[in-house]
Design an enzyme around this catalytic site. Structure first.
Site, PDB file in Angstrom:
ATOM      1  N   SER A  10       0.849  -1.193   0.000  1.00  0.00           N
ATOM      2  CA  SER A  10       0.000   0.000   0.000  1.00  0.00           C
ATOM      3  C   SER A  10       0.881   1.238   0.000  1.00  0.00           C
ATOM      4  CB  SER A  10      -0.901   0.036   1.231  1.00  0.00           C
ATOM      5  OG  SER A  10      -1.458   1.345   1.345  1.00  0.00           O
ATOM      6  N   HIS A  35      -1.213  -1.291  -4.306  1.00  0.00           N
ATOM      7  CA  HIS A  35      -2.490  -1.044  -3.618  1.00  0.00           C
ATOM      8  C   HIS A  35      -2.630   0.453  -3.337  1.00  0.00           C
ATOM      9  CE1 HIS A  35      -5.889  -2.305  -1.071  1.00  0.00           C
ATOM     10  NE2 HIS A  35      -5.502  -1.375  -0.210  1.00  0.00           N
ATOM     11  N   ASP A  37      -4.919   3.354  -1.668  1.00  0.00           N
ATOM     12  CA  ASP A  37      -5.959   3.607  -0.670  1.00  0.00           C
ATOM     13  C   ASP A  37      -6.527   5.009  -0.845  1.00  0.00           C
ATOM     14  OD1 ASP A  37      -6.063   1.224   0.998  1.00  0.00           O
ATOM     15  OD2 ASP A  37      -3.996   1.697   1.506  1.00  0.00           O
ATOM     16  N   MET A  39      -9.165   7.718   0.374  1.00  0.00           N
ATOM     17  CA  MET A  39      -9.964   8.041   1.576  1.00  0.00           C
ATOM     18  C   MET A  39     -10.534   9.443   1.452  1.00  0.00           C
ATOM     19  SD  MET A  39      -7.308   6.730   4.464  1.00  0.00           S
ATOM     20  CE  MET A  39      -6.650   5.065   4.446  1.00  0.00           C
ATOM     21  N   HIS A  68      -8.496   0.720  -3.782  1.00  0.00           N
ATOM     22  CA  HIS A  68      -9.391   0.467  -2.647  1.00  0.00           C
ATOM     23  C   HIS A  68     -10.086   1.778  -2.295  1.00  0.00           C
ATOM     24  CE1 HIS A  68      -9.479  -0.723   1.949  1.00  0.00           C
ATOM     25  NE2 HIS A  68     -10.696  -0.612   1.440  1.00  0.00           N
ATOM     26  N   MET A  70     -12.298   3.991  -0.204  1.00  0.00           N
ATOM     27  CA  MET A  70     -12.943   4.181   1.105  1.00  0.00           C
ATOM     28  C   MET A  70     -13.657   5.522   1.034  1.00  0.00           C
ATOM     29  SD  MET A  70      -9.765   2.680   3.325  1.00  0.00           S
ATOM     30  CE  MET A  70      -8.660   2.882   1.944  1.00  0.00           C
ATOM     31  N   MET A 139     -11.094  -6.377   5.628  1.00  0.00           N
ATOM     32  CA  MET A 139     -10.311  -5.408   6.404  1.00  0.00           C
ATOM     33  C   MET A 139      -9.925  -6.038   7.729  1.00  0.00           C
ATOM     34  SD  MET A 139      -9.925  -2.645   4.624  1.00  0.00           S
ATOM     35  CE  MET A 139      -8.963  -1.905   5.927  1.00  0.00           C
ATOM     36  N   ASP A 175      -6.214  -6.806   4.385  1.00  0.00           N
ATOM     37  CA  ASP A 175      -5.644  -5.456   4.376  1.00  0.00           C
ATOM     38  C   ASP A 175      -5.727  -4.854   5.772  1.00  0.00           C
ATOM     39  OD1 ASP A 175      -4.849  -2.874   3.759  1.00  0.00           O
ATOM     40  OD2 ASP A 175      -6.611  -2.401   2.540  1.00  0.00           O
TER      41      ASP A 175
HETATM   42  C1  DX5 Z   1      -6.318   1.151   5.806  1.00  0.00           C
HETATM   43  C2  DX5 Z   1      -5.827   0.846   4.408  1.00  0.00           C
HETATM   44  C3  DX5 Z   1      -4.683  -0.087   4.354  1.00  0.00           C
HETATM   45  C4  DX5 Z   1      -3.464   0.393   5.070  1.00  0.00           C
HETATM   46  C5  DX5 Z   1      -2.504  -0.728   5.273  1.00  0.00           C
HETATM   47  O1  DX5 Z   1      -7.500   1.900   5.731  1.00  0.00           O
HETATM   48  O2  DX5 Z   1      -6.868   0.289   3.634  1.00  0.00           O
HETATM   49  O3  DX5 Z   1      -4.365  -0.428   3.014  1.00  0.00           O
HETATM   50  O4  DX5 Z   1      -2.827   1.418   4.361  1.00  0.00           O
HETATM   51  O5  DX5 Z   1      -1.454  -0.233   6.019  1.00  0.00           O
HETATM   52  P1  DX5 Z   1      -0.739  -1.118   7.129  1.00  0.00           P
HETATM   53  O6  DX5 Z   1      -0.198  -2.299   6.424  1.00  0.00           O
HETATM   54  O7  DX5 Z   1       0.292  -0.198   7.660  1.00  0.00           O
HETATM   55  O8  DX5 Z   1      -1.795  -1.482   8.122  1.00  0.00           O
HETATM   56 ZN    ZN Z   2      -6.410  -0.644   1.561  1.00  0.00          ZN
END
Ligand code: DX5
Ligand code: ZN
Length: 245
Positions: A10, A35, A37, A39, A68, A70, A139, A175
């Site tokens: 990620s 990956h 993320d 948000m 991903h 969110m 998750m 994840d």
């Molecule tokens: C959390 C994300 C993850 C996160 C993983 O909301 O979806 O992808 O970045 O990071 P680590 O491996 O540090 O938990």
């Molecule tokens: Zn993620």
């Protein structure tokens, strides 16, 4: 069916000031997927980056872009992420009332469709959309931040979803808080695709990243339990060839 293990670093844990170099470094270090993320400060309590950032880094690697989302709502933004170069687009089951419609929209854009479940969401949320899925993301932390601790409660959910998937060509991704210490447990429960942020970007150089990715991969492979749920070798080969690689 057992598929090869995929390690998806990620980039949330990357140095954003050098994001392009970081993407190139994890590519060279053996990352299978990238990956991303996304948000929105609404569905989750943090804001990361959007489609323009993904578009900017897309030319730097040929790896699968595993996006991903969110965010809520998701549907108005799917096309932008498809155009930015996502290969897999994963939406949260909790992000809107019409999951079936969102999954149809992702496939209509020519992309692989994923659904993610927060820790408190039961696996029953995906029971009636399984045939619209290319990936299920469990998750293993509450979404919103990197660097959180793995929730052991999710291992049983992984096991149940592996059983629900049966011989469908669906990847089962985990994840949040994934490290070389818990990779074997999630793989043994049935996960075949492991996201890791902090555990990959620990250290400074591509050599550190390579060692981190390799350690997670070796641990995951050591934990695998080969379970054939369908005795037909031909059916298994057909299903395997449809998996995202
Ligand atoms: C959390 C994300 C993850 C996160 C993983 O909301 O979806 O992808 O970045 O990071 P680590 O491996 O540090 O938990
Ligand atoms: Zn993620």
């Amino acid at each position: 069916m057992t598929a090869e293990i995929i390690i998806a670093p990620s980039i949330l844990a990357a140095d954003f000031a050098r994001l392009g170099e970081e993407v190139a470094a994890i590519d060279a270090a053996g990352a299978d997927w990238i990956h991303c993320d996304v948000m929105d400060g609404h569905f989750v309590p943090n804001i990361s980056y959007g489609a323009d950032v993904i578009k900017a880094i897309r030319p730097l690697t040929k790896r699968v872009f595993d996006v991903h989302l969110m965010i809520a709502p998701t549907d108005p933004h799917l096309e932008a992420f498809a155009k930015a170069g996502a290969d897999v687009i994963t939406v949260h089951a909790e992000a809107g009332p019409h999951l079936d419609r969102s999954l149809q929209a992702i496939r209509a854009l020519g992309k692989k469709a994923g659904v993610s479940l927060c820790p408190a969401t039961p696996e029953a949320a995906i029971e009636y959309v399984l045939d619209r899925l290319d990936l299920v993301l469990v998750m293993t932390v509450n979404p919103g931040f990197g660097g959180q601790s793995f929730l052991d409660s999710q291992v049983e959910k992984i096991r149940r979803i592996r059983s629900m998937i049966g011989d469908r060509p669906i990847r089962l991704e985990v994840d949040g808080g994934i490290t070389r210490d818990n990779a074997a447990a999630v793989a043994a429960a049935g996960a075949d695709t492991l996201v890791a942020g902090s555990a990959v970007f620990r250290g400074k150089s591509a050599a550190d990243y390579a060692a981190n990715i390799a350690a997670i991969r070796v641990a995951a492979e050591s934990g695998r339990v080969v379970k054939f749920q369908d005795n037909s070798a031909r059916a298994m080969r057909t299903a395997e060839s449809a998996l995202i690689r």
